[in-house]
Structure formats: structure tokens, C-alpha cells
Design a protein around this motif. Structure first.
Motif, PDB file in Angstrom:
ATOM      1  N   CYS A  26      37.809  65.024  58.296  1.00  0.00           N
ATOM      2  CA  CYS A  26      38.636  64.214  57.165  1.00  0.00           C
ATOM      3  C   CYS A  26      38.562  62.489  58.207  1.00  0.00           C
ATOM      4  CB  CYS A  26      39.479  64.901  57.255  1.00  0.00           C
ATOM      5  SG  CYS A  26      39.221  66.247  56.252  1.00  0.00           S
ATOM      6  N   ASN A  27      38.836  61.930  57.207  1.00  0.00           N
ATOM      7  CA  ASN A  27      39.317  60.479  58.559  1.00  0.00           C
ATOM      8  C   ASN A  27      40.994  60.372  58.627  1.00  0.00           C
ATOM      9  OD1 ASN A  27      40.646  58.948  56.738  1.00  0.00           O
ATOM     10  ND2 ASN A  27      39.460  59.154  55.375  1.00  0.00           N
ATOM     11  N   ASP A  28      40.962  59.265  59.848  1.00  0.00           N
ATOM     12  CA  ASP A  28      42.610  59.101  60.214  1.00  0.00           C
ATOM     13  C   ASP A  28      43.265  58.545  59.648  1.00  0.00           C
ATOM     14  OD1 ASP A  28      41.500  57.603  61.074  1.00  0.00           O
ATOM     15  OD2 ASP A  28      42.188  56.791  62.947  1.00  0.00           O
ATOM     16  N   LEU A  29      42.396  57.976  58.230  1.00  0.00           N
ATOM     17  CA  LEU A  29      42.939  56.637  57.461  1.00  0.00           C
ATOM     18  C   LEU A  29      44.040  57.568  56.341  1.00  0.00           C
ATOM     19  CD1 LEU A  29      40.921  54.207  57.140  1.00  0.00           C
ATOM     20  CD2 LEU A  29      42.542  54.333  58.512  1.00  0.00           C
ATOM     21  N   TRP A  44      39.623  73.927  44.550  1.00  0.00           N
ATOM     22  CA  TRP A  44      41.105  74.234  44.975  1.00  0.00           C
ATOM     23  C   TRP A  44      41.854  72.891  45.144  1.00  0.00           C
ATOM     24  CZ3 TRP A  44      37.424  75.628  48.683  1.00  0.00           C
ATOM     25  CH2 TRP A  44      36.649  77.355  48.712  1.00  0.00           C
ATOM     26  N   PRO A  45      43.389  72.449  44.493  1.00  0.00           N
ATOM     27  CA  PRO A  45      43.773  71.502  45.224  1.00  0.00           C
ATOM     28  C   PRO A  45      44.537  71.812  46.242  1.00  0.00           C
ATOM     29  CG  PRO A  45      44.773  72.580  43.169  1.00  0.00           C
ATOM     30  CD  PRO A  45      43.969  73.658  43.920  1.00  0.00           C
ATOM     31  N   GLU A  46      45.195  72.447  46.882  1.00  0.00           N
ATOM     32  CA  GLU A  46      45.487  72.795  47.979  1.00  0.00           C
ATOM     33  C   GLU A  46      45.709  72.170  49.274  1.00  0.00           C
ATOM     34  OE1 GLU A  46      46.616  76.365  45.696  1.00  0.00           O
ATOM     35  OE2 GLU A  46      44.716  75.253  46.304  1.00  0.00           O
ATOM     36  N   PRO A  47      44.538  72.101  49.447  1.00  0.00           N
ATOM     37  CA  PRO A  47      43.850  71.404  50.845  1.00  0.00           C
ATOM     38  C   PRO A  47      43.875  69.499  50.611  1.00  0.00           C
ATOM     39  CG  PRO A  47      42.250  72.659  50.140  1.00  0.00           C
ATOM     40  CD  PRO A  47      42.937  72.864  49.075  1.00  0.00           C
ATOM     41  N   GLU A  48      43.497  69.184  49.142  1.00  0.00           N
ATOM     42  CA  GLU A  48      43.856  67.476  49.442  1.00  0.00           C
ATOM     43  C   GLU A  48      45.267  67.065  50.028  1.00  0.00           C
ATOM     44  OE1 GLU A  48      43.140  63.842  46.291  1.00  0.00           O
ATOM     45  OE2 GLU A  48      42.680  66.011  46.003  1.00  0.00           O
ATOM     46  N   ALA A  49      46.081  68.529  48.543  1.00  0.00           N
ATOM     47  CA  ALA A  49      47.222  68.129  48.663  1.00  0.00           C
ATOM     48  C   ALA A  49      48.272  68.260  50.500  1.00  0.00           C
ATOM     49  CB  ALA A  49      48.352  68.780  48.224  1.00  0.00           C
ATOM     50  N   ALA A  50      47.907  69.137  50.828  1.00  0.00           N
ATOM     51  CA  ALA A  50      48.234  69.556  51.916  1.00  0.00           C
ATOM     52  C   ALA A  50      48.062  68.627  53.103  1.00  0.00           C
ATOM     53  CB  ALA A  50      48.217  70.862  52.745  1.00  0.00           C
ATOM     54  N   PHE A  51      46.782  68.094  53.646  1.00  0.00           N
ATOM     55  CA  PHE A  51      46.145  66.789  54.389  1.00  0.00           C
ATOM     56  C   PHE A  51      46.708  65.542  53.465  1.00  0.00           C
ATOM     57  CE2 PHE A  51      43.466  63.521  54.859  1.00  0.00           C
ATOM     58  CZ  PHE A  51      43.090  63.452  56.089  1.00  0.00           C
ATOM     59  N   ARG A  52      46.952  64.979  52.364  1.00  0.00           N
ATOM     60  CA  ARG A  52      48.110  64.268  52.237  1.00  0.00           C
ATOM     61  C   ARG A  52      49.185  63.993  52.325  1.00  0.00           C
ATOM     62  NH1 ARG A  52      44.778  60.404  48.678  1.00  0.00           N
ATOM     63  NH2 ARG A  52      42.766  61.246  47.651  1.00  0.00           N
ATOM     64  N   ARG A  53      49.729  65.015  52.314  1.00  0.00           N
ATOM     65  CA  ARG A  53      51.711  64.779  52.734  1.00  0.00           C
ATOM     66  C   ARG A  53      51.349  65.392  54.149  1.00  0.00           C
ATOM     67  NH1 ARG A  53      52.445  69.749  49.500  1.00  0.00           N
ATOM     68  NH2 ARG A  53      51.191  70.875  51.403  1.00  0.00           N
ATOM     69  N   TRP A  54      49.988  65.996  54.419  1.00  0.00           N
ATOM     70  CA  TRP A  54      50.276  65.555  56.532  1.00  0.00           C
ATOM     71  C   TRP A  54      50.249  64.680  57.012  1.00  0.00           C
ATOM     72  CZ3 TRP A  54      45.627  67.130  59.429  1.00  0.00           C
ATOM     73  CH2 TRP A  54      45.076  67.869  60.802  1.00  0.00           C
ATOM     74  N   HIS A  55      48.881  63.808  56.520  1.00  0.00           N
ATOM     75  CA  HIS A  55      49.051  62.346  56.597  1.00  0.00           C
ATOM     76  C   HIS A  55      50.851  61.125  56.611  1.00  0.00           C
ATOM     77  CE1 HIS A  55      47.834  57.869  56.026  1.00  0.00           C
ATOM     78  NE2 HIS A  55      47.189  58.256  57.036  1.00  0.00           N
ATOM     79  N   ARG A  56      51.039  61.573  55.161  1.00  0.00           N
ATOM     80  CA  ARG A  56      52.243  61.138  54.952  1.00  0.00           C
ATOM     81  C   ARG A  56      53.153  61.116  55.621  1.00  0.00           C
ATOM     82  NH1 ARG A  56      52.120  62.593  50.565  1.00  0.00           N
ATOM     83  NH2 ARG A  56      53.370  64.455  50.458  1.00  0.00           N
ATOM     84  N   ARG A  58      53.153  61.762  59.177  1.00  0.00           N
ATOM     85  CA  ARG A  58      52.129  61.917  60.128  1.00  0.00           C
ATOM     86  C   ARG A  58      53.085  61.529  61.748  1.00  0.00           C
ATOM     87  NH1 ARG A  58      50.962  57.602  57.678  1.00  0.00           N
ATOM     88  NH2 ARG A  58      50.649  55.854  58.401  1.00  0.00           N
ATOM     89  N   ALA A  59      54.157  61.563  61.104  1.00  0.00           N
ATOM     90  CA  ALA A  59      55.830  60.763  62.372  1.00  0.00           C
ATOM     91  C   ALA A  59      56.269  61.728  62.335  1.00  0.00           C
ATOM     92  CB  ALA A  59      56.665  59.769  61.788  1.00  0.00           C
ATOM     93  N   ARG A  60      56.147  62.663  62.029  1.00  0.00           N
ATOM     94  CA  ARG A  60      56.901  64.082  62.009  1.00  0.00           C
ATOM     95  C   ARG A  60      56.089  65.294  62.700  1.00  0.00           C
ATOM     96  NH1 ARG A  60      59.130  62.099  57.882  1.00  0.00           N
ATOM     97  NH2 ARG A  60      58.687  63.861  57.223  1.00  0.00           N
ATOM     98  N   ASN A  61      54.883  64.907  62.406  1.00  0.00           N
ATOM     99  CA  ASN A  61      53.626  65.616  63.233  1.00  0.00           C
ATOM    100  C   ASN A  61      52.160  66.090  64.346  1.00  0.00           C
ATOM    101  OD1 ASN A  61      51.314  64.855  61.452  1.00  0.00           O
ATOM    102  ND2 ASN A  61      52.529  65.847  59.150  1.00  0.00           N
ATOM    103  N   ASP A  62      51.093  66.733  63.977  1.00  0.00           N
ATOM    104  CA  ASP A  62      50.544  66.643  65.125  1.00  0.00           C
ATOM    105  C   ASP A  62      49.588  65.160  64.775  1.00  0.00           C
ATOM    106  OD1 ASP A  62      49.402  68.330  63.200  1.00  0.00           O
ATOM    107  OD2 ASP A  62      48.295  69.400  64.752  1.00  0.00           O
ATOM    108  N   PHE A  63      49.164  65.092  63.416  1.00  0.00           N
ATOM    109  CA  PHE A  63      48.268  64.214  62.357  1.00  0.00           C
ATOM    110  C   PHE A  63      47.532  63.220  63.445  1.00  0.00           C
ATOM    111  CE2 PHE A  63      45.920  60.865  60.037  1.00  0.00           C
ATOM    112  CZ  PHE A  63      45.445  62.045  59.225  1.00  0.00           C
TER     113      PHE A  63
END
Length: 160
Positions: A26-29, A44-56, A58-63
């Protein structure tokens, strides 16, 4: 022989028994919408939803480059979102967005997860599509991080 099994087929439908992890870059944007991710999202819808949440969040996680996110999509199937691409290629881009050091770091995290789950790993030729990477540079990283640890790896070339 490098220990990777190469097959023709769809990496989102791995042929293996037991726990399987489907890995992709995936990209870092936080962008999701071109390339292999479209096949993932069709199943599966879950990987996209999880990725978008992870990015959104990102100030509070390891993205970030070199990070990995693991999303369970079926009882024995996980999807690994590996951040190994800086930005995206545009009409004005110079150079490929692939970041080999980030793919290497994310593969290290993938290896830990695969060992913990007792999983095999399935993927397209990661980092070599929209990211613009060279399989000659990615393949040795997979061998070192996964194959040499005894993790079964299958690479899928799409087609009949």
C-alpha cells in the motif's frame, strides 16, 4: 530454486490448507483504489475500511512506511496491508514510488505474524505494479525475511 512457489491465478483465492495471509503493498497517502487492492475489495470490505481508518488515525498509531496491518477476513484468511510505497505515481512524478527498505521492514513484521499464526503467505509480485519496483530487488527480500524462516510463500501471476 529460491523456495518461493510461483503459480498462475488469483492471489485473493489462495490454494493452501491452514491459515493464509494475503500480502500486498500500500502507499503512505492512505489511497486505496487502483491495482491489486481492487481485487481485495471485491472479495472483502474489511481490509480497505481498516486501512483507511489506520491512515486517518495515524497520529495515534504506527501507520507509515515499513508498517504492516493484519486484517482477518475469513476464519483462516488474513490480509496484510504493507506500507511500502511513498506516495503514488502521477503524470508529473519522477521515479517510482516503491521503497524497498519499507517493504523489507514490513516483510519482517509479516514474518512475525505468519510465525505466530502458523500461516502460509500468498501475494502478487508486491511492489512491482503501481509502485514501479523491480522483482529482482523484491524477491530476495521475501526470501530473506520469509522463506529462510521456513514460511511457505506463493506468488501469483494473474491469469488462467
Amino acid at each position: 530454486m529460491n523456495g518461493i512457489t510461483y503459480v498462475r491465478g488469483d492471489a485473493t483465492a489462495p490454494h493452501a490448507k491452514g491459515v493464509k495471509i494475503i500480502a500486498h503493498v500500500c502507499n503512505d497517502l492512505g489511497g486505496w483504489g487502483r491495482g491489486f487492492v481492487l481485487a481485495v475489495s471485491r472479495r472483502w470490505p474489511e481490509p480497505e475500511a481498516a486501512f483507511r481508518r489506520w491512515h486517518r488515525e495515524r497520529a495515534r498509531n504506527d501507520f507509515g512506511l515499513g508498517a504492516a496491518q493484519f486484517v482477518k477476513v475469513e476464519p483462516y484468511v488474513w490480509v496484510a496491508n504493507l506500507v511500502g510505497q511513498r506516495g503514488i505515481r502521477t503524470a508529473r512524478s519522477t521515479g517510482a514510488p516503491v521503497r524497498y527498505e519499507a517493504i523489507d521492514a514490513a516483510l519482517g513484521l509479516l514474518a512475525e505474524e505468519a510465525v505466530a499464526l502458523g500461516a502460509s503467505v500468498h501475494m502478487p509480485r508486491i511492489g512491482c505494479g503501481l509502485a514501479g519496483g523491480s522483482w529482482g530487488r523484491v524477491e530476495p527480500l521475501i526470501v530473506r525475511r520469509l522463506v529462510e524462516r521456513g514460511i511457505p510463500v506463493t506468488v501469483y501471476d494473474f491469469g488462467a
